[in-house]
Write a protein that holds these residues in place. Structure first.
Motif, PDB file in Angstrom:
ATOM      1  N   UNK A   9       0.866  -1.180   0.000  1.00 43.23           N
ATOM      2  CA  UNK A   9       0.000   0.000   0.000  1.00 43.23           C
ATOM      3  C   UNK A   9       0.894   1.218   0.000  1.00 43.23           C
ATOM      4  N   UNK A  11       2.219   3.872   1.803  1.00 40.67           N
ATOM      5  CA  UNK A  11       2.282   4.138   3.248  1.00 40.67           C
ATOM      6  C   UNK A  11       3.309   5.204   3.528  1.00 40.67           C
ATOM      7  N   UNK A  15       6.507   4.317  10.779  1.00 40.77           N
ATOM      8  CA  UNK A  15       6.014   3.294  11.684  1.00 40.77           C
ATOM      9  C   UNK A  15       6.132   3.843  13.108  1.00 40.77           C
ATOM     10  N   UNK A  16       5.019   4.106  13.752  1.00 40.85           N
ATOM     11  CA  UNK A  16       4.957   4.700  15.089  1.00 40.85           C
ATOM     12  C   UNK A  16       5.861   5.936  15.204  1.00 40.85           C
ATOM     13  N   UNK A 329      -1.630  -6.373  17.358  1.00 42.42           N
ATOM     14  CA  UNK A 329      -1.830  -5.466  16.227  1.00 42.42           C
ATOM     15  C   UNK A 329      -0.512  -4.985  15.626  1.00 42.42           C
ATOM     16  N   UNK A 330       0.587  -5.660  15.987  1.00 43.79           N
ATOM     17  CA  UNK A 330       1.831  -5.427  15.263  1.00 43.79           C
ATOM     18  C   UNK A 330       2.935  -4.726  16.025  1.00 43.79           C
ATOM     19  N   UNK A 335       8.647  -1.517  20.630  1.00 41.93           N
ATOM     20  CA  UNK A 335       7.543  -0.562  20.729  1.00 41.93           C
ATOM     21  C   UNK A 335       6.959  -0.560  22.136  1.00 41.93           C
TER      22      UNK A 335
ATOM     23  N   UNK B 111      -9.221  -1.226  24.985  1.00 37.84           N
ATOM     24  CA  UNK B 111      -8.520  -0.448  26.002  1.00 37.84           C
ATOM     25  C   UNK B 111      -9.486   0.480  26.720  1.00 37.84           C
ATOM     26  N   UNK B 122      -5.989   1.995  16.823  1.00 38.62           N
ATOM     27  CA  UNK B 122      -4.791   1.379  17.403  1.00 38.62           C
ATOM     28  C   UNK B 122      -4.220   0.299  16.487  1.00 38.62           C
ATOM     29  N   UNK B 123      -5.111  -0.325  15.723  1.00 35.07           N
ATOM     30  CA  UNK B 123      -4.740  -1.421  14.838  1.00 35.07           C
ATOM     31  C   UNK B 123      -3.727  -1.003  13.781  1.00 35.07           C
ATOM     32  N   UNK B 125      -1.589   1.661  14.313  1.00 37.55           N
ATOM     33  CA  UNK B 125      -0.592   2.519  14.959  1.00 37.55           C
ATOM     34  C   UNK B 125       0.826   2.106  14.596  1.00 37.55           C
ATOM     35  N   UNK B 126       1.046   0.812  14.498  1.00 36.97           N
ATOM     36  CA  UNK B 126       2.406   0.322  14.278  1.00 36.97           C
ATOM     37  C   UNK B 126       2.680   0.051  12.804  1.00 36.97           C
ATOM     38  N   UNK B 127       1.866   0.675  11.940  1.00 32.34           N
ATOM     39  CA  UNK B 127       2.074   0.552  10.505  1.00 32.34           C
ATOM     40  C   UNK B 127       2.303   1.932   9.916  1.00 32.34           C
ATOM     41  N   UNK B 134      -5.592   6.934   9.617  1.00 25.82           N
ATOM     42  CA  UNK B 134      -5.999   5.947  10.625  1.00 25.82           C
ATOM     43  C   UNK B 134      -7.408   6.239  11.130  1.00 25.82           C
ATOM     44  N   UNK B 170     -11.854  -3.166  14.701  1.00 24.90           N
ATOM     45  CA  UNK B 170     -10.416  -3.044  14.926  1.00 24.90           C
ATOM     46  C   UNK B 170      -9.659  -4.117  14.144  1.00 24.90           C
ATOM     47  N   UNK B 174      -7.266  -2.683   9.317  1.00 27.86           N
ATOM     48  CA  UNK B 174      -5.963  -2.713   8.652  1.00 27.86           C
ATOM     49  C   UNK B 174      -5.976  -3.622   7.431  1.00 27.86           C
TER      50      UNK B 174
END
Ligand SMILES: Nc1ncnc2c1ncn2[C@@H]1O[C@H](COP(=O)(O)OP(=O)(O)OP(=O)(O)O)[C@@H](O)[C@H]1O
Ligand SMILES: [Mg+2]
Lengths: 415, 239
Positions: A9, A11, A15-16, A329-330, A335, B111, B122-123, B125-127, B134, B170, B174
């Protein structure tokens, strides 16, 4: 239905991002406000103690150095004292006329001079010659006598003319130096016209006007004549005091040696005024109170750090399901660890911020009560929250490591 | 490691199974040693709706955790979306988990202190998804599960059914390759369970791949295919 093997995708974002990490950590920290308040307490107390101790230390030494300037640090005054003799009679001594010369022989003396109050037998001081008696105003100006060295000893600054010298003194010349306030009252502002003043019926030539002195401010109000003149005209005997200006740092030594030099037979009967040893005031402030407060502040910080560590660890244990979910969720271990470290850094930073504010307030408050000028290095207000953040960083390390080790499958197991 | 370096097991042109497990085992070292999953061969094709049934303690959750990369097998190979994940580093597995897998748990795991849309967002967040995207996507997905009117609600104020729908949003937001659910209706009454299963049916119709662990016949009946685990061993159920 066909699927691509690897989906890509667009993006653009990181990442965070730092902002997201801060957002998550802040949300975690502020979820339980009352706990947050309790957690920061130790750090608040510790930082406040440190900031106010340092602040009050700086403020106090500021006051000391303000008052304790170079002039007063080098001033020694010797005066005749008295004590009860063995037979009940009061023993008294007089300063010898050559006291200033005796002190001048001591190494470490920069200047010395004698001072005496002159009894003029009720005579008044006038600035206008008798030729116009109706217009002359009589003033109640004190008359004093000085040896030539006194002016140097009290760092006298001349507004006009000059001061008298040893020659005037020896010859008993009828000259005076006027203090600036005495000159004002007599209407004399310049000496190039060789003005005279009259003490009673006696005329004295004004040779100079004093602008300022670093000690014995009464000179500025007085008419000052040479010791020799005072002795010859008014019978003034022993000086009332010897004023000594010492070399920098020699005040203590001169204070010890001067009485012996002035009065070798009876040095104990002289009273000597010496400045406190340099730094002793400052040390008084720093050694006693500061050490205690710094120790207490350090202790409070240690307790504060342990508090943050404990509460963060507790929160890791409480939030295992959250940790599991984040992993699901990754989120990587990094993290998760990062979030808990940032949370405890935020707690420490907040504690440092509030503590710094409290410390500054305490410094200002105590200064107001003591009538001091509050002096505080502004960098302290920046360093203190950073110190809090550092404590949070250290305190958060172990809990964060524990959080990173949480296994997602354990964390997500239905209770 | 970049995505391109990943070992690609299948050609892009042929239809690649979402899941391809061969000889997968998971033994908990104990003591006592527990062989929770043994020698499982399982292939899940794209768009399949699979239910995993079995008695309590048979190994259903363990298998689901293995499928979702939450746990590592002690034996066998696992290819997810054409990528051999058995040898990947923990970091790569975390990343892949976030991008390819959506989880729905019996206990919801929302949460507290975060509103519904934040929970869904949140799903991602780390992408590599911007904050704005988001939240936009989270709102859209909440609409899809019928929670568009509760985006700003505190999860604590939601009913059980609503919570599970938020959790499904959630899991979906993603755009995962595989939706995994462990007893998704376990904490719900029958009408709320029905609503959740309707959503799953709709997602299946839209082409999503689902694997649902359950011991409830009503739940497993909805699935197109059913496998049973007995003492860690997998068998296909004919119907
Ligand atoms: N971390 C673990 N350590 C040791 N044994 C475990 C662990 N996790 C699961 N087990 C064991 O593995 C077996 C399978 O567990 P699992 O949770 O997969 O069962 P399940 O089919 O999901 O059961 P239920 O329907 O009750 O949820 C059980 O005997 C369980 O005790
Ligand atoms: Mg289970």
């Amino acid at each position: 239905m066909k699927r691509p093997v690897i989906r890509r995708r667009d993006r653009p974002a990181r990442r965070l991002s730092i902002r997201d990490l801060l957002g998550e950590a802040l949300a975690g920290v502020t979820a339980r406000p009352s706990r947050l308040a309790l957690t920061t307490l130790g750090t608040v107390v510790g930082i406040a103690a440190l900031v106010s101790t340092i602040g009050l230390g700086q403020t106090a030494s500021g006051q000391i150095s303000e008052r304790f300037d170079a002039a007063s640090a080098t001033r020694v005054v010797v005066e005749p004292g008295e004590r009860d003799g063995p037979d009940g009679a009061v023993q008294a001594v007089q300063l010898p006329g050559d006291a200033a010369e005796r002190v001048n022989r001591l190494a470490g003396t920069a200047a010395a001079g004698t001072f005496a109050r002159v009894d003029v037998g009720g005579d008044r001081v006038r600035g206008v010659p008798v030729s116009d008696p109706s217009g002359s105003i009589e003033h109640d100006i004190p008359t004093v006598a000085a040896s030539a060295g006194l002016f140097d000893a009290v760092n006298a600054m001349i507004a006009d003319g000059r001061v008298f010298d040893d020659g005037h003194d020896e010859r008993g010349d009828a000259v005076v130096v006027l203090g600036k306030y005495a000159a004002e009252r007599l209407g004399i502002s310049r000496v190039d016209t060789q003005p005279s003043i009259f003490i009673g019926e006696r005329s004295f030539t004004v040779v100079g006007i004093l602008d300022s002195v670093s000690a014995r401010a009464e000179l500025l109000d007085a008419a000052i004549m040479p010791m020799g003149t005072a002795a010859a005209v008014y019978g003034t005997g022993a000086p009332n005091a010897v004023e000594i200006r010492t070399e920098m740092g020699a005040a203590q030594l001169i204070g010890e040696q001067a009485p012996l030099a002035v009065l070798p037979n009876n040095p104990d009967l002289l009273s000597v005024d010496v400045p406190p040893p340099p730094g002793s005031l400052r040390e008084d402030v720093s050694t006693d109170i500061n050490a205690v407060f710094l120790a207490l502040g350090g202790l409070a910080l240690l307790v504060g750090g342990l508090g943050i560590a404990t509460v963060t660890l507790l929160s890791v244990l409480e939030r295992t399901s959250e940790i599991g979910l984040r992993r699901a969720v990754g989120a990587t271990r990094t993290h998760v660890a990062g979030q808990f470290v940032v949370e405890s850094v935020i707690i420490g930073f907040l504690g440092g911020l509030i503590g710094a504010a409290a410390g500054v307030l305490a410094t200002v408050g105590v200064s107001a009560v003591r009538d001091w000028t509050p002096l505080l290095d502004y960098r302290l207000a920046i360093v203190a929250p950073l110190l809090g953040a550092m404590i949070g960083l250290v305190a958060g390390t172990y809990p964060a490591w524990r959080a990173a080790r949480v296994e997602p499958i354990t964390a997500l197991r239905t209770s | 490691m970049t995505t391109a370096e990943l070992q690609v097991v299948h050609d892009a042109d042929t239809e690649v199974p979402v899941v391809e497990m061969k000889g997968i085992g998971r033994t908990f070292p104990g003591p006592p040693e527990v062989r929770a999953v043994e020698n499982v061969d399982l292939t899940i094709s794209p768009g399949e709706y699979l239910s995993i049934v079995g008695t309590s303690g048979s190994g259903k959750s363990t298998l689901l955790h293995l499928l979702g990369l939450l746990d590592r097998p002690t034996a066998g190979t696992y290819v997810l979306d054409g990528v051999d994940v058995s040898t990947l580093s923990e970091r790569r597995r975390s990343r892949l988990r976030g991008e390819r897998i959506g989880f729905v748990f019996q206990a919801f795991h929302l949460l507290a202190h975060r509103n519904v849309v934040e929970n869904v967002a949140l799903s991602m967040l780390y992408q590599r998804v911007s904050r704005r995207e988001r939240f936009e996507r989270s709102r859209a997905t909440l609409d899809r599960v019928g929670l568009g009117h509760r985006v700003d609600a505190d999860p604590a104020t939601l009913s059980g059914g609503e919570r599970q729908r938020a959790a499904i949003a959630r899991a979906l937001v993603a755009e995962p390759s595989l939706l995994l659910a462990d007893e998704p209706t376990g904490n719900l009454d029958s009408s709320n369970a029905e609503a959740v299963l309707d959503i799953f049916g709709k997602l299946h119709a839209e082409g999503l791949t689902l694997a649902v662990v359950t011991h409830d016949d009503d739940v497993s009946k909805r699935a197109q295919r059913r496998v049973r685990i007995t003492d860690g061993t997998l068998s296909e159920e004919k119907r």
